[in-house]
Structure formats: C-alpha cells, structure tokens
Design an enzyme around this catalytic site. Structure first.
Site, mmCIF file in Angstrom:
data_model
loop_
_atom_site.group_PDB
_atom_site.id
_atom_site.type_symbol
_atom_site.label_atom_id
_atom_site.label_comp_id
_atom_site.label_asym_id
_atom_site.label_seq_id
_atom_site.Cartn_x
_atom_site.Cartn_y
_atom_site.Cartn_z
ATOM 1 N N ASP A 51 0.824 -1.206 0.000
ATOM 2 C CA ASP A 51 0.000 0.000 0.000
ATOM 3 C C ASP A 51 0.861 1.261 0.000
ATOM 4 O OD1 ASP A 51 0.923 -0.386 2.603
ATOM 5 O OD2 ASP A 51 -1.046 -0.788 3.439
ATOM 6 N N ASN A 92 -7.803 -2.709 14.342
ATOM 7 C CA ASN A 92 -9.184 -3.004 13.940
ATOM 8 C C ASN A 92 -9.239 -4.184 12.980
ATOM 9 O OD1 ASN A 92 -8.192 -1.919 11.592
ATOM 10 N ND2 ASN A 92 -9.703 -0.272 11.410
ATOM 11 N N HIS A 143 -7.391 -4.552 10.212
ATOM 12 C CA HIS A 143 -7.111 -4.276 8.791
ATOM 13 C C HIS A 143 -5.821 -4.952 8.342
ATOM 14 C CE1 HIS A 143 -4.905 -0.402 10.054
ATOM 15 N NE2 HIS A 143 -4.023 -0.977 9.263
ATOM 16 N N GLU A 184 -9.741 -1.781 5.167
ATOM 17 C CA GLU A 184 -10.414 -1.501 6.429
ATOM 18 C C GLU A 184 -11.645 -2.401 6.589
ATOM 19 O OE1 GLU A 184 -9.042 0.236 8.597
ATOM 20 O OE2 GLU A 184 -8.372 2.219 7.948
HETATM 21 C C1 GLP Z 1 -0.695 0.236 8.752
HETATM 22 C C2 GLP Z 1 -0.364 -0.468 7.420
HETATM 23 C C3 GLP Z 1 -0.475 -1.935 7.554
HETATM 24 C C4 GLP Z 1 0.160 -2.326 8.858
HETATM 25 C C5 GLP Z 1 -0.708 -1.888 9.986
HETATM 26 C C6 GLP Z 1 -0.096 -2.087 11.358
HETATM 27 O O1 GLP Z 1 -1.638 1.220 8.654
HETATM 28 N N1 GLP Z 1 -1.089 -0.040 6.257
HETATM 29 O O2 GLP Z 1 0.144 -2.571 6.450
HETATM 30 O O3 GLP Z 1 0.293 -3.716 8.934
HETATM 31 O O4 GLP Z 1 -1.173 -0.582 9.802
HETATM 32 O O5 GLP Z 1 0.920 -1.182 11.563
HETATM 33 P P1 GLP Z 1 1.904 -1.233 12.813
HETATM 34 O O6 GLP Z 1 2.877 -2.325 12.521
HETATM 35 O O7 GLP Z 1 2.554 0.115 12.833
HETATM 36 O O8 GLP Z 1 1.085 -1.517 14.010
#
Ligand code: GLP
Length: 249
Positions: free
Chosen positions: A73, A141, A143, A148
C-alpha cells in the site's frame, strides 16, 4: 486451545525474537528461490524485521539481485520523498541496504492517476507471475494492508478511505502537526489471498484482540484479517502478548 484455522502459529517471548525468525524465514525463501516475488509490508512492526533481514543478508551474503517486490500500500497524494510515505520507509529500512534492483522494488504509484495506478499494479504483479511470499501486519481493527473493516474478501488493488482509528494510529509517523492523508492505494484482499504463501507478523498486546478475531471467529468482512482463514498456507509469527487472547481460546 489452538485456533480452528489452518494457519500455523510461531510464538516467541519477545518482538526481537519474532523479527529474527521472520527475517530467517524470508532469507530462506530467497535462498531457495532467488527469483522470489516478495509482497512487502510497512508499519512499526516491520522496522525490526527489516533490520534483522538486512543484518542476516550481510552476514550470510544473501542476494536479492534476482528478486522482485511489491508493497501492499501507499498513501494517496504523498510524493515518494515525503518522510512518511511508504516508499521512503522502504528505502530507509530495506531497499537502500540490499541489492534488490530499484526497478523491481515496486509500490503503488499513489501521487498521480490513482485509478490507473491500481490497474497497472495488478498487471505488474501478474506479469511477475504473482507473489510468492506475502508479508502482512495487522491493524488494531483487523485491517490488512489498508483494507479496512467492510472491505470485500475478493477486492483488487484499489483506492480506500482510511478509518479515523487508522489515521490516529499512523499520525505519529508524520512530521509534527501534519495529518495522514485520508486515502491510500492498497492491494485488495483478493489480491493478497492469491499469494502462494502468507506470513502475518503481530507483536504487542495491542494486536491480541485483532489476532483472535482474525483466527478464532467466523470469517466476516468486519475483520479483514479473518479472510486469511481462507488461505491454505499462512504462518503467524507473533509474541506472547499478541498471542494472549488466542491462548485463552
Ligand atoms: C498500517 C499499514 C499496515 C500495517 C498496519 C499495522 O496502517 N497499512 O500494512 O500492517 O497498519 O501497523 P503497525 O505495525 O505500525 O502496528
């Protein structure tokens, strides 16, 4: 009680041990198939994973020269050199430290025509023969990528609206006073599920509920991670804290 899922769980005492185990797993995949197509993820969870992978690659002389990568992404509208762009994150944490060719280190082109970029991304993944090993983190959440709650399980690469909780979780990645963009391009859940193998990484107590909802509950679109129950080859690398709710059964 073990979760009712085909996913395998590898549980470690610390987040550093998780990072080292994931790094070894990726390194072994690239050593056994140098042309591996890697699906890469960002987020705080992956900072120690890439650090461990870079260290391991240097220590063992592992080359990414024949590999390709596609990130999950990217925020819409951020220039690639913006410090909070996922392109910048990948350069800092991984790309600049290894010999992966720059023209095969792909992220969605989210600073131009986004709809065209989504189609081009799907075509580029297909042209490489699909993703061999997809790395995934998970949001609180549930995702995955930036899919989402509510995202369809057969979705393709698309522009998505970020929820307020995701924007809040990621605000600390941005310079003081700057708010994350409200939109991103993400591989769809359908795109993600086509990877031949998926590695999900989750560390810390903040991920325990999302992990349990993803692997213990009946799959439902309100928890995107639960789509992973449909995939035949998922390994979850997590620490004790993230595993805590699953351990309760
Ligand atoms: C982000 C990314 C995800 C990631 C998730 C968790 O928004 N788009 O790919 O896995 O949220 O992030 P973190 O590792 O900082 O908790």
């Amino acid at each position: 009680m073990r979760p009712m899922t085909k996913a395998q769980f590898q549980v470690f005492a610390t987040s550093q041990a998780v990072a080292e185990a994931v790094a070894s797993h990726i390194a072994e995949a690239v050593q056994s198939r140098p042309q591996s197509v890697l699906g890469l993820a960002t987020g705080k969870t992956f900072v120690p994973v890439y650090a461990a992978l870079v260290a391991l690659s240097k220590a063992k002389g592992i080359s990414f020269a024949e590999a390709s990568s596609f990130n999950l992404d990217e925020y819409v509208g951020l220039p690639p050199n913006h410090p909070a762009s996922f392109r910048c994150y990948m350069e800092e944490n991984f790309f600049r430290h290894v010999d992966l060719p720059a023209d095969r280190a792909m992220l969605p082109e989210a600073h131009g025509d986004a709809a065209a970029a989504c189609l081009a991304y799907e075509a580029a993944i297909a042209a490489r023969g699909g993703v061999d090993l997809q790395l995934l983190g998970i949001g609180r959440n549930g995702h995955i990528g930036f899919n989402e709650p509510g995202a369809p399980f057969d979705g393709r690469t698309q522009v998505t609206q970020l929820t307020p909780s995701t924007i809040a979780a990621n605000t600390s990645d941005f310079p003081d006073g700057e708010v994350p963009p409200p939109e991103a391009i993400t591989m769809g859940i359908g795109t993600i599920l086509e990877a031949r193998e998926i590695v999900l990484v989750a560390t810390g107590a903040g991920k325990a509920e999302a992990l349990a909802r993803s692997f213990l509950a009946t799959p439902a679109v309100d928890c995107p991670g639960s789509a992973l129950q449909q995939h035949p080859h998922v390994t979850v690398f997590c620490d004790d804290e993230a595993y805590a709710e699953i351990a309760k059964g």
